[in-house]
Design a protein around this motif. Structure first.
Motif, PDB file in Angstrom:
ATOM      1  N   UNK A 185     -13.090  36.336   5.584  1.00 57.36           N
ATOM      2  CA  UNK A 185     -12.644  35.383   6.595  1.00 57.36           C
ATOM      3  C   UNK A 185     -13.542  34.155   6.535  1.00 57.36           C
ATOM      4  N   UNK A 186     -12.917  32.970   6.600  1.00 57.33           N
ATOM      5  CA  UNK A 186     -13.637  31.700   6.548  1.00 57.33           C
ATOM      6  C   UNK A 186     -13.206  30.865   7.756  1.00 57.33           C
ATOM      7  N   UNK A 187     -14.184  30.402   8.533  1.00 60.79           N
ATOM      8  CA  UNK A 187     -13.905  29.587   9.714  1.00 60.79           C
ATOM      9  C   UNK A 187     -14.549  28.220   9.503  1.00 60.79           C
ATOM     10  N   UNK A 188     -13.725  27.172   9.521  1.00 58.26           N
ATOM     11  CA  UNK A 188     -14.192  25.807   9.297  1.00 58.26           C
ATOM     12  C   UNK A 188     -14.455  25.141  10.645  1.00 58.26           C
ATOM     13  N   UNK A 189     -15.733  24.815  10.896  1.00 57.92           N
ATOM     14  CA  UNK A 189     -16.103  24.227  12.181  1.00 57.92           C
ATOM     15  C   UNK A 189     -15.485  22.848  12.368  1.00 57.92           C
ATOM     16  N   UNK A 190     -15.282  22.122  11.273  1.00 56.35           N
ATOM     17  CA  UNK A 190     -14.803  20.740  11.375  1.00 56.35           C
ATOM     18  C   UNK A 190     -13.440  20.636  12.035  1.00 56.35           C
ATOM     19  N   UNK A 191     -12.548  21.566  11.714  1.00 57.52           N
ATOM     20  CA  UNK A 191     -11.195  21.478  12.276  1.00 57.52           C
ATOM     21  C   UNK A 191     -10.709  22.792  12.877  1.00 57.52           C
ATOM     22  N   UNK A 192     -11.560  23.819  12.873  1.00 56.38           N
ATOM     23  CA  UNK A 192     -11.192  25.086  13.481  1.00 56.38           C
ATOM     24  C   UNK A 192     -10.282  25.955  12.638  1.00 56.38           C
ATOM     25  N   UNK A 193      -9.959  25.522  11.435  1.00 55.88           N
ATOM     26  CA  UNK A 193      -9.055  26.307  10.595  1.00 55.88           C
ATOM     27  C   UNK A 193      -9.711  27.626  10.193  1.00 55.88           C
ATOM     28  N   UNK A 194      -8.907  28.672  10.197  1.00 56.47           N
ATOM     29  CA  UNK A 194      -9.363  29.996   9.773  1.00 56.47           C
ATOM     30  C   UNK A 194      -8.525  30.426   8.572  1.00 56.47           C
ATOM     31  N   UNK A 195      -9.196  30.701   7.467  1.00 59.57           N
ATOM     32  CA  UNK A 195      -8.518  31.180   6.266  1.00 59.57           C
ATOM     33  C   UNK A 195      -9.024  32.573   5.920  1.00 59.57           C
ATOM     34  N   UNK A 196      -8.137  33.403   5.411  1.00 59.67           N
ATOM     35  CA  UNK A 196      -8.537  34.742   4.980  1.00 59.67           C
ATOM     36  C   UNK A 196      -8.151  34.949   3.527  1.00 59.67           C
ATOM     37  N   UNK A 197      -8.895  35.826   2.880  1.00 59.61           N
ATOM     38  CA  UNK A 197      -8.643  36.148   1.480  1.00 59.61           C
ATOM     39  C   UNK A 197      -8.741  37.650   1.300  1.00 59.61           C
ATOM     40  N   UNK A 198      -7.632  38.283   0.938  1.00 58.78           N
ATOM     41  CA  UNK A 198      -7.591  39.730   0.740  1.00 58.78           C
ATOM     42  C   UNK A 198      -7.822  40.083  -0.722  1.00 58.78           C
TER      43      UNK A 198
END
Length: 241
Positions: A185-198
């Motif tokens: 899980x990756x959370x980008x503080x700049x824009x709040x986007x959350x990306x996941x990689x399985x």
């Protein structure tokens, strides 16, 4: 199919920043020198870190990877013109005659299907000159590495120039025999986007890997320990007779 962290353009662009410690590649550089390799095929080259290290040493390198976003990151790096980049995998390579083929890091384990695994080994065999070697690592299942894949143990915050802070962690999703599934899980503080990689990795026993290599025509010369992870990895050195 490539994991999202390699195939998603935003994650691929940040991969080197999020995974900066690549001391594991030192052993592969030493082996390339040990075997006198002048031409190398880097299977699962990702963002091109290892391929470019080799090219900077005057080695002729072909890097292949199924994640287009990662290959594009590699192609944009300084010195990338010295490497032949291929978007694809080892099952459909152009004619090659290399001294050494490599699969560093998680590449071998990320090839989970038996047909894809055998196809990769056959592709590496076909790309090697007689006497050339295939070198790759795979985790020893007995070390049970997945038990440490928790948010508590893996969470970190990375400051990335131009992107701000990125929080990341890994969670274990499932263990099904030799198959271990996890989610980054990756959370980008700049824009709040959350990306996941399985991801799913296959943990193969040492004897199983030896049989697979022999079935594809290889002779196993040696199984080494990973210098930076003693007792946790098998490093196979297999030769095309």
């Amino acid at each position: 199919m490539a994991d999202e962290e390699f195939g998603d353009p935003r994650l691929a662009a940040l991969y080197d920043r999020l995974e900066p410690g690549r001391g594991d590649l030192d052993a592969y550089l030493r082996m390339a020198q040990e075997f006198g390799a002048l031409r190398v095929l880097d299977i699962g080259c990702g963002t091109g870190v290892f391929a470019l290290l080799l090219a900077a040493r005057g080695v002729e390198v072909v890097g292949v990877d199924p994640a287009l976003a990662s290959v594009e990151v590699a192609r944009a790096k300084p010195g990338a013109g010295k490497v032949r980049w291929i978007h694809g995998d080892a099952t459909a390579l152009p004619p090659l005659r290399v001294d050494l083929a490599t699969m560093t890091a998680n590449v071998a384990q990320a090839i989970t299907g038996p047909c894809a695994w055998r196809g990769t080994l056959r592709g590496a065999f076909g790309a090697l000159r007689p006497g050339g070697r295939l070198v790759f690592e795979t985790r020893d299942p007995a070390a049970r590495a997945w038990e440490g894949w928790t948010r508590e143990r893996s969470r970190r915050v990375t400051r990335v120039p131009g992107a701000g802070s990125v929080e990341s962690w890994v969670d274990l999703v499932a263990v099904d025999g030799p198959l271990v599934s996890l989610r980054w899980t990756y959370v980008f503080a700049a824009d709040g986007q959350v990306l996941t990689s399985d991801s799913t990795l296959r943990f193969r026993e040492r004897e199983e890997v030896g049989r697979d290599l022999a079935a594809c025509g290889f002779a196993v010369e040696e199984v080494r320990d990973a210098p930076d992870r003693p007792g946790r990895e098998f490093v196979f050195v297999a030769r095309r007779p």
